[in-house]
Scaffold this motif. Structure first.
Motif, PDB file in Angstrom:
ATOM      1  N   THR A  28       0.843  -1.191   0.000  1.00 33.57           N
ATOM      2  CA  THR A  28       0.000   0.000   0.000  1.00 33.57           C
ATOM      3  C   THR A  28       0.878   1.240   0.000  1.00 33.57           C
ATOM      4  O   THR A  28       2.057   1.196   0.385  1.00 33.57           O
ATOM      5  N   THR A  29       0.295   2.353  -0.412  1.00 34.06           N
ATOM      6  CA  THR A  29       1.040   3.615  -0.426  1.00 34.06           C
ATOM      7  C   THR A  29       1.480   4.020   0.973  1.00 34.06           C
ATOM      8  O   THR A  29       2.646   4.413   1.161  1.00 34.06           O
ATOM      9  N   PRO A  30       0.603   3.928   2.007  1.00 39.58           N
ATOM     10  CA  PRO A  30       1.053   4.276   3.366  1.00 39.58           C
ATOM     11  C   PRO A  30       2.226   3.411   3.836  1.00 39.58           C
ATOM     12  O   PRO A  30       3.145   3.901   4.482  1.00 39.58           O
ATOM     13  N   ARG A  31       2.177   2.105   3.505  1.00 39.26           N
ATOM     14  CA  ARG A  31       3.281   1.213   3.933  1.00 39.26           C
ATOM     15  C   ARG A  31       4.575   1.609   3.231  1.00 39.26           C
ATOM     16  O   ARG A  31       5.649   1.591   3.841  1.00 39.26           O
ATOM     17  N   LEU A  32       4.485   2.015   1.965  1.00 37.46           N
ATOM     18  CA  LEU A  32       5.678   2.420   1.227  1.00 37.46           C
ATOM     19  C   LEU A  32       6.238   3.724   1.785  1.00 37.46           C
ATOM     20  O   LEU A  32       7.461   3.891   1.905  1.00 37.46           O
ATOM     21  N   ILE A  33       5.341   4.636   2.149  1.00 41.47           N
ATOM     22  CA  ILE A  33       5.784   5.901   2.758  1.00 41.47           C
ATOM     23  C   ILE A  33       6.485   5.616   4.083  1.00 41.47           C
ATOM     24  O   ILE A  33       7.522   6.216   4.401  1.00 41.47           O
ATOM     25  N   GLU A  34       5.922   4.664   4.856  1.00 44.89           N
ATOM     26  CA  GLU A  34       6.518   4.284   6.140  1.00 44.89           C
ATOM     27  C   GLU A  34       7.909   3.671   5.940  1.00 44.89           C
ATOM     28  O   GLU A  34       8.857   3.971   6.673  1.00 44.89           O
ATOM     29  N   TYR A  35       8.033   2.818   4.915  1.00 47.18           N
ATOM     30  CA  TYR A  35       9.322   2.179   4.605  1.00 47.18           C
ATOM     31  C   TYR A  35      10.358   3.230   4.217  1.00 47.18           C
ATOM     32  O   TYR A  35      11.496   3.207   4.706  1.00 47.18           O
ATOM     33  N   SER A  38      11.704   5.101   7.125  1.00 49.95           N
ATOM     34  CA  SER A  38      12.689   4.349   7.913  1.00 49.95           C
ATOM     35  C   SER A  38      14.084   4.457   7.303  1.00 49.95           C
ATOM     36  O   SER A  38      15.083   4.198   7.981  1.00 49.95           O
ATOM     37  N   LYS A  39      14.142   4.832   6.036  1.00 52.89           N
ATOM     38  CA  LYS A  39      15.417   5.015   5.356  1.00 52.89           C
ATOM     39  C   LYS A  39      15.836   6.482   5.318  1.00 52.89           C
ATOM     40  O   LYS A  39      16.810   6.847   4.650  1.00 52.89           O
ATOM     41  N   GLY A  40      15.082   7.310   6.035  1.00 48.25           N
ATOM     42  CA  GLY A  40      15.413   8.730   6.083  1.00 48.25           C
ATOM     43  C   GLY A  40      14.964   9.487   4.853  1.00 48.25           C
ATOM     44  O   GLY A  40      15.525  10.531   4.520  1.00 48.25           O
ATOM     45  N   ILE A  41      13.927   8.980   4.167  1.00 49.54           N
ATOM     46  CA  ILE A  41      13.448   9.602   2.933  1.00 49.54           C
ATOM     47  C   ILE A  41      11.999  10.034   3.132  1.00 49.54           C
ATOM     48  O   ILE A  41      11.136   9.232   3.506  1.00 49.54           O
ATOM     49  N   LYS A  42      11.722  11.293   2.891  1.00 45.44           N
ATOM     50  CA  LYS A  42      10.375  11.820   3.024  1.00 45.44           C
ATOM     51  C   LYS A  42       9.606  11.634   1.722  1.00 45.44           C
ATOM     52  O   LYS A  42      10.153  11.827   0.636  1.00 45.44           O
ATOM     53  N   ALA A  43       8.342  11.230   1.835  1.00 41.45           N
ATOM     54  CA  ALA A  43       7.515  11.016   0.643  1.00 41.45           C
ATOM     55  C   ALA A  43       6.062  11.309   0.956  1.00 41.45           C
ATOM     56  O   ALA A  43       5.611  11.173   2.099  1.00 41.45           O
ATOM     57  N   GLU A  44       5.324  11.728  -0.060  1.00 39.49           N
ATOM     58  CA  GLU A  44       3.889  11.957   0.048  1.00 39.49           C
ATOM     59  C   GLU A  44       3.183  11.101  -0.988  1.00 39.49           C
ATOM     60  O   GLU A  44       3.792  10.555  -1.909  1.00 39.49           O
ATOM     61  N   ARG A  45       1.849  10.985  -0.841  1.00 45.00           N
ATOM     62  CA  ARG A  45       1.076  10.144  -1.758  1.00 45.00           C
ATOM     63  C   ARG A  45       1.303  10.530  -3.221  1.00 45.00           C
ATOM     64  O   ARG A  45       1.539   9.678  -4.068  1.00 45.00           O
ATOM     65  N   LYS A  46       1.206  11.843  -3.499  1.00 50.76           N
ATOM     66  CA  LYS A  46       1.328  12.286  -4.887  1.00 50.76           C
ATOM     67  C   LYS A  46       2.698  11.950  -5.462  1.00 50.76           C
ATOM     68  O   LYS A  46       2.823  11.595  -6.642  1.00 50.76           O
TER      69      LYS A  46
END
Length: 326
Positions: A28-35, A38-46
């Motif tokens: 899922t997108t939320p799980r990918l954002i969470e992953y 954890s690697k120090g990378i910020k991400a949003e849905r878009k």
């Protein structure tokens, strides 16, 4: 503020998709954002949507599953699970691969499938109590031989055999062999080198796992004409256990129920004909040796050599000598 890992965002997404997803395990997108977090990378849905489009345009076969429990998964990869299982089985059953190297190769093969599928490969790993090779350098020996052939050079190596105590004993009193390599072949799960012996002026074969301290020689290869006269396709079929012997055309009579055994040994183009309703005659090119006679004896009393007469007599003497020693 972007982290130092931000530039590696697409790489991490591709890594996660490859290692963790398939048709039954989308992310899922939320799980990918969470992953990514954890690697120090910020991400949003878009940004995830844009990243998936970019990876797809790059060539990854990414599928999207609609719905609240949906997500993304890698739909195809270089190897399917069934193909990797086949490779694992080959590694496990190969006698020339040591137990240690078997485990290392299988661990690398596990990287070709998602983690949850790699568990199935781990359950297949049964390499203990198997007659595996002990010469760990065979993998590098194969590379050296191919490099020598590519560079048209000879190879030098020490060659050993096993004594009655299971110890390695060097042949030729520890002197180096130097031969011209022409072909690597496979027989009974062992690698053999077909090479030209300049001194003897003949083609010989050597077990690669019995070579030590293999290195490329300085001289150019010899024996091209001798090797070109060999029918490589039939060479392995007529050898038994890769033991040398006099090449002869032998005629055999045997129950027709053994036709499949003949095809497995010599190929489906071996000449066969019916002698009667239950018996076939076979004509085959073989290297006459004790190993060939042993193969015949293993097929049972219904198998006979019907020509040439000298080979038939030699076979009878072989059987008689075994009986006399019992």
């Amino acid at each position: 503020m972007k982290s130092e890992n931000q530039k590696a965002k697409l790489l991490y997404i591709e890594k996660y998709l490859r290692e963790n997803t398939d048709e039954n395990h989308p992310v899922t997108t939320p799980r990918l954002i969470e992953y990514l977090d954890s690697k120090g990378i910020k991400a949003e849905r878009k940004s995830i949507y844009s990243d998936m489009d970019l990876l797809t345009a790059f060539g990854l076969d990414i599928e999207k599953v609609a719905g609240r429990s949906g997500g993304y998964y890698l739909a195809s990869r270089e190897f399917e699970l069934a193909e990797v299982k086949l490779l694992v089985d080959l590694v496990q059953s190969s006698k020339f691969i040591t137990e240690k190297k078997s485990r290392e190769l299988i661990q690398k093969l596990e990287l070709l499938v998602p983690h949850h599928e790699a568990v199935q490969l781990q359950r297949q790993v049964v390499v203990s109590d198997r007659n595996k090779a002990v010469n760990e350098s065979i993998y590098y020996s194969v590379d050296t031989i191919y490099a020598a052939m590519s560079g048209n050079k000879t190879v030098r190596f020490l060659y050993f055999e096993w004594d009655e105590n299971g110890k390695q004993v060097l042949r030729k009193d520890g002197s180096y062999y130097e031969v011209s390599p022409w072909l690597l072949t496979w027989d009974d799960q062992k690698y053999y080198l077909l090479a030209y012996d300049r001194e003897a002026q003949i083609i010989k074969h050597y077990r690669v796992d019995k070579m030590l301290h293999l290195e490329t020689g300085k001289d150019a290869r010899a024996g091209r004409e001798a090797f070109e006269q060999i029918d490589v396709a039939s060479y392995g079929r007529r050898m038994f256990g890769m033991f040398a012997g006099q090449p002869r055309t032998v005629r055999l009579a045997m129950p027709k129920s053994l036709a499949g055994v003949v095809v497995d040994r010599f190929g489906n183009d071996v000449p066969m004909r019916l002698l009667d309703e239950q018996t076939i005659a076979v004509r085959a090119e073989v290297s006459v040796s004790a190993q060939f006679f042993g193969w015949l004896a293993g097929l049972g009393a219904g198998v006979r050599i019907i020509g040439p007469d000298d080979i038939a007599a030699e076979y009878r003497n072989y059987l008689s000598s075994i009986l006399a020693s019992q």
